[in-house]
Design an enzyme around this catalytic site. Structure first.
Site, PDB file in Angstrom:
ATOM      1  CB  SER A  25      -0.892   0.016   1.244  1.00  0.00           C
ATOM      2  OG  SER A  25      -1.516   1.283   1.344  1.00  0.00           O
ATOM      3  CB  SER A  27      -2.384   4.567   2.172  1.00  0.00           C
ATOM      4  OG  SER A  27      -3.308   4.333   1.142  1.00  0.00           O
ATOM      5  CE  LYS A  76     -11.022  -0.263  -1.272  1.00  0.00           C
ATOM      6  NZ  LYS A  76     -10.975   0.533  -2.507  1.00  0.00           N
ATOM      7  CG  ASN A  97     -12.223   4.482   0.600  1.00  0.00           C
ATOM      8  OD1 ASN A  97     -12.996   5.207   1.222  1.00  0.00           O
ATOM      9  ND2 ASN A  97     -11.446   4.941  -0.359  1.00  0.00           N
ATOM     10  CG  ASP A 113     -12.096   4.034  -3.742  1.00  0.00           C
ATOM     11  OD1 ASP A 113     -10.988   4.478  -3.356  1.00  0.00           O
ATOM     12  OD2 ASP A 113     -12.503   2.896  -3.453  1.00  0.00           O
ATOM     13  N   GLY A 142     -14.638  -3.395  -8.057  1.00  0.00           N
ATOM     14  CA  GLY A 142     -14.912  -2.409  -7.010  1.00  0.00           C
ATOM     15  C   GLY A 142     -14.644  -0.984  -7.463  1.00  0.00           C
ATOM     16  CB  ALA A 143     -11.806   0.576  -9.227  1.00  0.00           C
ATOM     17  CB  ILE A 232      -8.005   3.747 -12.244  1.00  0.00           C
ATOM     18  CG1 ILE A 232      -8.250   2.252 -12.276  1.00  0.00           C
ATOM     19  CG2 ILE A 232      -9.238   4.514 -12.669  1.00  0.00           C
ATOM     20  CD1 ILE A 232      -9.147   1.814 -11.119  1.00  0.00           C
TER      21      ILE A 232
HETATM   22  P1  ATR Z   1     -10.950  -3.611  -8.491  1.00  0.00           P
HETATM   23  O1  ATR Z   1     -11.714  -3.809  -7.234  1.00  0.00           O
HETATM   24  O2  ATR Z   1      -9.645  -2.883  -8.315  1.00  0.00           O
HETATM   25  O3  ATR Z   1     -11.790  -2.995  -9.581  1.00  0.00           O
HETATM   26  P2  ATR Z   1     -11.296  -6.352  -9.383  1.00  0.00           P
HETATM   27  O4  ATR Z   1     -12.595  -6.414  -8.674  1.00  0.00           O
HETATM   28  O5  ATR Z   1     -10.352  -7.488  -9.274  1.00  0.00           O
HETATM   29  O6  ATR Z   1     -10.476  -5.073  -8.960  1.00  0.00           O
HETATM   30  O7  ATR Z   1     -11.587  -6.060 -10.932  1.00  0.00           O
HETATM   31  C1  ATR Z   1     -10.628  -6.187 -11.907  1.00  0.00           C
HETATM   32  C2  ATR Z   1     -11.244  -5.857 -13.260  1.00  0.00           C
HETATM   33  O8  ATR Z   1     -10.279  -6.144 -14.289  1.00  0.00           O
HETATM   34  C3  ATR Z   1     -12.471  -6.700 -13.580  1.00  0.00           C
HETATM   35  O9  ATR Z   1     -13.370  -5.919 -14.323  1.00  0.00           O
HETATM   36  C4  ATR Z   1     -11.868  -7.824 -14.417  1.00  0.00           C
HETATM   37  O10 ATR Z   1     -12.784  -8.446 -15.280  1.00  0.00           O
HETATM   38  P3  ATR Z   1     -13.633  -9.742 -14.784  1.00  0.00           P
HETATM   39  O11 ATR Z   1     -14.779  -9.197 -13.980  1.00  0.00           O
HETATM   40  O12 ATR Z   1     -14.052 -10.411 -16.022  1.00  0.00           O
HETATM   41  O13 ATR Z   1     -12.690 -10.591 -13.956  1.00  0.00           O
HETATM   42  C5  ATR Z   1     -10.846  -7.059 -15.212  1.00  0.00           C
HETATM   43  N1  ATR Z   1      -9.806  -7.928 -15.769  1.00  0.00           N
HETATM   44  C6  ATR Z   1      -8.792  -8.527 -15.099  1.00  0.00           C
HETATM   45  N2  ATR Z   1      -8.034  -9.255 -15.954  1.00  0.00           N
HETATM   46  C7  ATR Z   1      -8.598  -9.135 -17.182  1.00  0.00           C
HETATM   47  C8  ATR Z   1      -8.299  -9.647 -18.500  1.00  0.00           C
HETATM   48  N3  ATR Z   1      -7.251 -10.462 -18.712  1.00  0.00           N
HETATM   49  N4  ATR Z   1      -9.109  -9.291 -19.531  1.00  0.00           N
HETATM   50  C9  ATR Z   1     -10.169  -8.478 -19.338  1.00  0.00           C
HETATM   51  N5  ATR Z   1     -10.503  -7.941 -18.112  1.00  0.00           N
HETATM   52  C10 ATR Z   1      -9.738  -8.280 -17.063  1.00  0.00           C
END
Ligand code: ATR
Length: 289
Positions: A25, A27, A76, A97, A113, A142-143, A232
């Site tokens: 982190s 932060s 979270k 958060n 966020d 989440g983001a 992001i």
């Molecule tokens: P955060 O909370 O930071 O948004 P997360 O919940 O792990 O992290 O989300 C990661 C995002 O990246 C998701 O939208 C994920 O898509 P899936 O819902 O299909 O898993 C996306 N992502 C990660 N690897 C990917 C890949 N190889 N191709 C397309 N999308 C991907």
């Protein structure tokens, strides 16, 4: 997010970040910089907490001498379920958060966020107006959730969500429709390039383009050259997406500012001073990446 009223009695104020793992982190670097910069007597520490321990550790914040904490992955959602009261925005996002221990010892949770996301856009591109036109959001994690809620609140007339796992995007759209009556457009990931047509904003919230991950494969041909492009991801600071957008003269904003701006309301609630995001802070944080 002001006047939440922390419980800290003594002059020395303690806050931190709870996560699992929490070693990486950034932060502590951000808050540590502000504590030094504003000469505030306090500390901001990493607090490794497993999912099993999380609820008890959060409930014990006052006993452990904390004015409050940031909460990061994977806690979270559990933080929202644990706090005594959550800001309505955190409820709609479904995640907390930032937690403040109030004077009576109760826990108040909010989510910064989306604030960080929007402040970063405003700071990076003063001319951008959320209400100008459609926004395309890649990802549904989440983001993405915090960003979509924030865009809707800021008057974005149309939000298009594209996610590899379409059902996750549909679930997000359904939930926000139930809560807000919002109409979101969910498209097929394989047709993501088509959804750029007429967009005023493109945001990548997926992990694609991050160091050691695959690049984001996205044909930008249909994207208007006036559209603002934001990633992001901030490692690297200029992702392949941002570099390609810059070359075709789209305005771009990198992701580091979201991390820095989302930290500001928590710092204000615990330490009593709304801090600034400066070039010096950016340089210091970048040096630690
Ligand atoms: P955060 O909370 O930071 O948004 P997360 O919940 O792990 O992290 O989300 C990661 C995002 O990246 C998701 O939208 C994920 O898509 P899936 O819902 O299909 O898993 C996306 N992502 C990660 N690897 C990917 C890949 N190889 N191709 C397309 N999308 C991907």
């Amino acid at each position: 997010m002001t006047n939440i009223g922390s419980s800290a009695q003594s002059k020395f104020i303690r806050a931190g970040v709870m996560g699992w793992p929490v070693d990486h982190s950034l932060s502590p670097k951000v808050h540590g910089y502000w504590l030094r910069h504003y000469a505030i007597e306090g500390e901001y520490i990493r607090i490794p907490v497993t999912p099993d321990e999380f609820t008890a550790r959060l409930r014990n914040l006052q006993r452990d001498g904390f004015a409050g904490v940031n909460v990061t992955v994977p806690h979270k959602e559990a933080a929202l379920a644990t706090v005594d009261e959550a800001h309505p925005l955190a409820q709609r996002i479904g995640a907390v958060n930032t937690v403040v221990v109030r004077k009576d010892g109760s826990l108040y949770g909010f989510n910064t966020d989306g604030f960080g996301f929007l402040e970063n856009l405003k700071a990076g591109f003063a001319d951008f107006k959320t209400a100008t036109g459609p926004a395309v959001v890649l990802g549904a994690g989440g983001a993405a959730r915090a960003i979509v809620v924030t865009l809707l609140d800021a008057g974005t007339p149309e939000v298009r969500i594209l996610n590899r796992t379409k059902s996750r995007a549909e679930q997000l759209a359904d939930e926000l429709h139930r809560i807000d009556g919002a109409s979101l457009i969910v498209g097929d990931w394989t047709r993501r390039a088509d959804y750029l047509d007429g967009a005023a904003l493109l945001v990548n919230t997926t992990t694609l383009g991050m160091k050691n991950q695959l690049p984001l494969d996205l044909d930008l041909t249909a994207l208007p050259s006036t559209a603002l492009v934001n990633d992001i991801v901030y490692v690297p600071l200029e992702t392949d997406l941002l570099a390609r957008a810059r070359i075709r003269n789209n305005p771009t904003v990198d992701g580091l500012g979201m991390l820095l701006h989302q930290a500001r309301p928590g710092f204000e609630a615990w330490f009593g001073h709304l801090p600034d995001v400066t070039d010096e802070l950016r340089t210091e944080v970048l040096a630690g990446i």
